[in-house]
Design an enzyme around this catalytic site. Sequence first.
Site, PDB file in Angstrom:
ATOM      1  N   LYS A  36      32.327 -32.702  23.360  1.00  0.00           N
ATOM      2  CA  LYS A  36      30.888 -33.182  23.089  1.00  0.00           C
ATOM      3  C   LYS A  36      30.780 -34.511  23.448  1.00  0.00           C
ATOM      4  O   LYS A  36      31.636 -35.593  23.416  1.00  0.00           O
ATOM      5  CB  LYS A  36      30.507 -33.113  21.409  1.00  0.00           C
ATOM      6  CG  LYS A  36      30.410 -31.736  20.996  1.00  0.00           C
ATOM      7  CD  LYS A  36      29.915 -31.621  19.559  1.00  0.00           C
ATOM      8  CE  LYS A  36      29.805 -30.506  18.948  1.00  0.00           C
ATOM      9  NZ  LYS A  36      28.811 -29.306  19.452  1.00  0.00           N
ATOM     10  N   ARG A  88      31.585 -19.176  16.242  1.00  0.00           N
ATOM     11  CA  ARG A  88      31.266 -17.959  16.125  1.00  0.00           C
ATOM     12  C   ARG A  88      32.765 -17.118  16.216  1.00  0.00           C
ATOM     13  O   ARG A  88      33.052 -16.012  15.808  1.00  0.00           O
ATOM     14  CB  ARG A  88      30.484 -17.490  17.264  1.00  0.00           C
ATOM     15  CG  ARG A  88      31.287 -17.910  18.712  1.00  0.00           C
ATOM     16  CD  ARG A  88      30.140 -18.073  19.974  1.00  0.00           C
ATOM     17  NE  ARG A  88      28.885 -19.076  19.889  1.00  0.00           N
ATOM     18  CZ  ARG A  88      27.965 -19.215  20.418  1.00  0.00           C
ATOM     19  NH1 ARG A  88      27.930 -18.206  21.548  1.00  0.00           N
ATOM     20  NH2 ARG A  88      26.994 -19.788  20.220  1.00  0.00           N
TER      21      ARG A  88
HETATM   22  N1  BES Z   1      28.487 -26.960  15.727  1.00  0.00           N
HETATM   23  C1  BES Z   1      27.951 -26.678  16.937  1.00  0.00           C
HETATM   24  C2  BES Z   1      26.389 -26.539  16.595  1.00  0.00           C
HETATM   25  C3  BES Z   1      25.624 -27.594  16.194  1.00  0.00           C
HETATM   26  C4  BES Z   1      24.938 -28.556  16.992  1.00  0.00           C
HETATM   27  C5  BES Z   1      25.490 -27.970  14.615  1.00  0.00           C
HETATM   28  C6  BES Z   1      24.079 -29.519  16.302  1.00  0.00           C
HETATM   29  C7  BES Z   1      24.802 -28.771  14.148  1.00  0.00           C
HETATM   30  C8  BES Z   1      24.037 -29.714  14.994  1.00  0.00           C
HETATM   31  C9  BES Z   1      28.487 -25.646  17.519  1.00  0.00           C
HETATM   32  O1  BES Z   1      29.809 -25.412  17.381  1.00  0.00           O
HETATM   33  C10 BES Z   1      28.437 -25.762  19.181  1.00  0.00           C
HETATM   34  O2  BES Z   1      28.723 -26.849  19.670  1.00  0.00           O
HETATM   35  N2  BES Z   1      27.596 -24.781  19.567  1.00  0.00           N
HETATM   36  C11 BES Z   1      27.361 -24.832  21.001  1.00  0.00           C
HETATM   37  C12 BES Z   1      27.548 -23.826  21.779  1.00  0.00           C
HETATM   38  C13 BES Z   1      27.330 -23.556  23.074  1.00  0.00           C
HETATM   39  C14 BES Z   1      28.512 -24.326  23.567  1.00  0.00           C
HETATM   40  C15 BES Z   1      27.334 -21.964  23.462  1.00  0.00           C
HETATM   41  C16 BES Z   1      25.839 -25.402  21.146  1.00  0.00           C
HETATM   42  O3  BES Z   1      24.951 -25.116  20.356  1.00  0.00           O
HETATM   43  O4  BES Z   1      25.664 -26.165  22.251  1.00  0.00           O
HETATM   44 ZN    ZN Z   2      30.977 -26.599  18.553  1.00  0.00          ZN
END
Ligand code: BES
Ligand code: ZN
Length: 458
Positions: free
Chosen positions: A240, A314
Amino acid sequence: MDIEITKELKGDNIVIGMFEGEKIKIIEKMIKKKEFSGKEGEIQILNEKGRRILIIGLGSKKDFNSIKLRRFSAVGAKTLRKLGASEFTTNLNLTAKGGTKAVTEGIILGLYTFDKYKTKKEKIIKKVYLLSGDKQAIKKGKIIAESMNYARGLTNEPGSLLTPKEFAEEAKKLAKKYKMKIRIFDKRELEKMGFGSLLAVASGSKNEPRFVVIEYPKGKERIVLVGKGVTFDSGGLDIKPAQFMDSMKNDKAGATTVLGILRAAAELKVKKHIIGLLPLTENMPGSQAYKPGDILRAYNKKTIEITHTDAEGRLILADALAYAEKFRPQAIIDIATLTGAVIVALGYEFAGVLGNNQKLIDKIKIASQKSDERIWQLPLMEEHKKNMESKVADVKNSHGIEIGPGAIYGAAFLQNFVKGPWAHIDIAGTAWVPKDTEIYEKGSTGYGVSLMIEFLLM
Ligand code: BES
Ligand code: ZN
Ligand code: ZN
């Protein structure tokens, strides 16, 4: 903190809520001079014969509701604390439906502060007197708000301190205190059980995963609550950017919420068999980390192609949801900070709810109205499921680079791992506030505890 009903004004601090156009004796002069009108959010502090009086404008009486009441109760309590008060009496409660409970929750949630690691602590308000209300509602509000604060305290813990192992220890403490059943599975046991999806996510970290099964067995109806417990989400190899990683200790909020729900259920003696399933892991880019292109096998034997290592939530839910079927539950509900996309869709005020059973979702919607923890349904159809099909495995964990409804695709993936009635609650937007609000200080909110308690009480 103690909240009590009183018939007369007690002590030296008073919080008075006033509607627009209302007349209140002590500020008659100010109202005449138009120095105070009761406009929503207006605040005045007066000193009368050694008494400190805080007056809060509540806006129009006709638009008033328990959501506003909760907010103003928090504002009143926080403002007085800042001024050094240790107790106060208030007329807040008023006419809103569910007023006493909302005031109680507002005060307790508003006064919460995560100052465990600060050398200088906040002052404490020890006692609040309500000029009207009912005892039962105070008790219920107190249990719910304190259970939310318990969950907030855990979520706010730094990722390096509350690792999966430490988290499991916390669950054990809770289980002991409330005489719940608990089993904690470690990495070796998970390997034997075939939790290939959770293990893949955990593989990039030195801190090993855990899987907690915690049961409050007080009734015939079995409800499984699955909570996402990523104690820190760096994104893995698909790392990230800094501004999104900053808050990722919060990625365990689903799991802490489930513990908060169990705590409140035990305190309220809810008559259900509640089974909490907590997959706990870090998502790190270590040398053994799982990689885009990997194919793994989940607990229900389905194979998953990894297309993005940041869609880890997921994956850990997949094993837990499949495992949940073992309990032959009447409903499975998972609670997870699953997608940034749900924030784009619904913002910070509403969680998203999706699932395979409209009756169950409708029940959650009613619980949302009762609790004031707001939720909105997003569609989940066959078409969405097609987007998660993989060329090389049964499913893939992210839909790829083209623009799409990410929150729905997340749920569409999860649907492959359940059989019976199931609902998924995406709390990525509601679990955490990026800056102080009227009720919550920056950090965890405990969202979901109140919602699920109302659900479990139905
Ligand atoms: N933990 C994150 C989602 C999240 C984002 C929680 C902001 C709280 C605040 C999750 O694991 C994630 O990174 N999801 C990705 C999925 C994508 C790569 C398909 C997302 O939402 O960008
Ligand atoms: Zn994530
Ligand atoms: Zn995550």
